[in-house]
Scaffold this motif. Structure first.
Motif, PDB file in Angstrom:
ATOM      1  N   LEU A   1      26.798  -6.773 -14.711  1.00 37.69           N
ATOM      2  CA  LEU A   1      26.768  -8.090 -15.351  1.00 37.69           C
ATOM      3  C   LEU A   1      25.330  -8.586 -15.469  1.00 37.69           C
ATOM      4  N   ALA A   2      24.539  -8.420 -14.416  1.00 38.48           N
ATOM      5  CA  ALA A   2      23.130  -8.832 -14.452  1.00 38.48           C
ATOM      6  C   ALA A   2      22.350  -8.025 -15.485  1.00 38.48           C
ATOM      7  N   ILE A   3      22.592  -6.725 -15.547  1.00 44.24           N
ATOM      8  CA  ILE A   3      21.917  -5.870 -16.533  1.00 44.24           C
ATOM      9  C   ILE A   3      22.282  -6.320 -17.941  1.00 44.24           C
ATOM     10  N   CYS A   4      23.555  -6.557 -18.170  1.00 42.04           N
ATOM     11  CA  CYS A   4      24.023  -7.018 -19.477  1.00 42.04           C
ATOM     12  C   CYS A   4      23.312  -8.306 -19.858  1.00 42.04           C
ATOM     13  N   HIS A   5      23.242  -9.230 -18.940  1.00 44.48           N
ATOM     14  CA  HIS A   5      22.614 -10.522 -19.247  1.00 44.48           C
ATOM     15  C   HIS A   5      21.125 -10.360 -19.553  1.00 44.48           C
ATOM     16  N   ILE A   6      20.437  -9.554 -18.783  1.00 42.37           N
ATOM     17  CA  ILE A   6      19.009  -9.333 -19.022  1.00 42.37           C
ATOM     18  C   ILE A   6      18.788  -8.764 -20.422  1.00 42.37           C
TER      19      ILE A   6
END
Length: 113
Positions: free
Chosen positions: A82-87
């Motif tokens: 989720l963090a990777i997607c958001h970045i």
């Protein structure tokens, strides 16, 4: 945050939605931005397929972050995904928001002139 999605189990959806709402409220009260991504958006961003399974997500998170082993438990890999997607998605979302704001400002100027 992961956007709540519809499931057949209403109790699960309601519990998840309520927990998400509390987290969003806490962030809003502290002036922190909140972004929501659907599970399929996260999977597609990390693996290339919105239908990837947990093992595929874990494998790609491990690879992308150059970890020695997949994060445990699997939910930790999901949070990192989720963090990777958001970045990766945040810059495009910010540009869209800026364009909408500029369009609204220009429309307002056009009406008052």
């Amino acid at each position: 945050m992961e956007r709540v999605f519809s499931q057949h189990n209403v109790r699960t959806v309601m519990g998840t939605a309520q927990a998400s709402a509390v987290a969003m409220l806490c962030a809003a009260r502290r002036g922190l931005p909140v972004a929501l991504h659907t599970p399929s958006e996260v999977k597609a961003a990390v693996t290339g397929s919105g239908r990837a399974d947990k093992a595929q997500v874990g494998a790609m998170v491990t690879r992308l972050l150059r970890l020695d082993a997949p994060p445990k438990p699997a939910d930790a890999a999901d949070a990192l995904a989720l963090a990777i997607c958001h970045i990766w998605r945040a810059p495009a979302q910010n540009r869209l928001q800026q364009a909408v704001a500029l369009h609204a400002a220009n429309a307002t100027k056009g009406r008052t002139a």
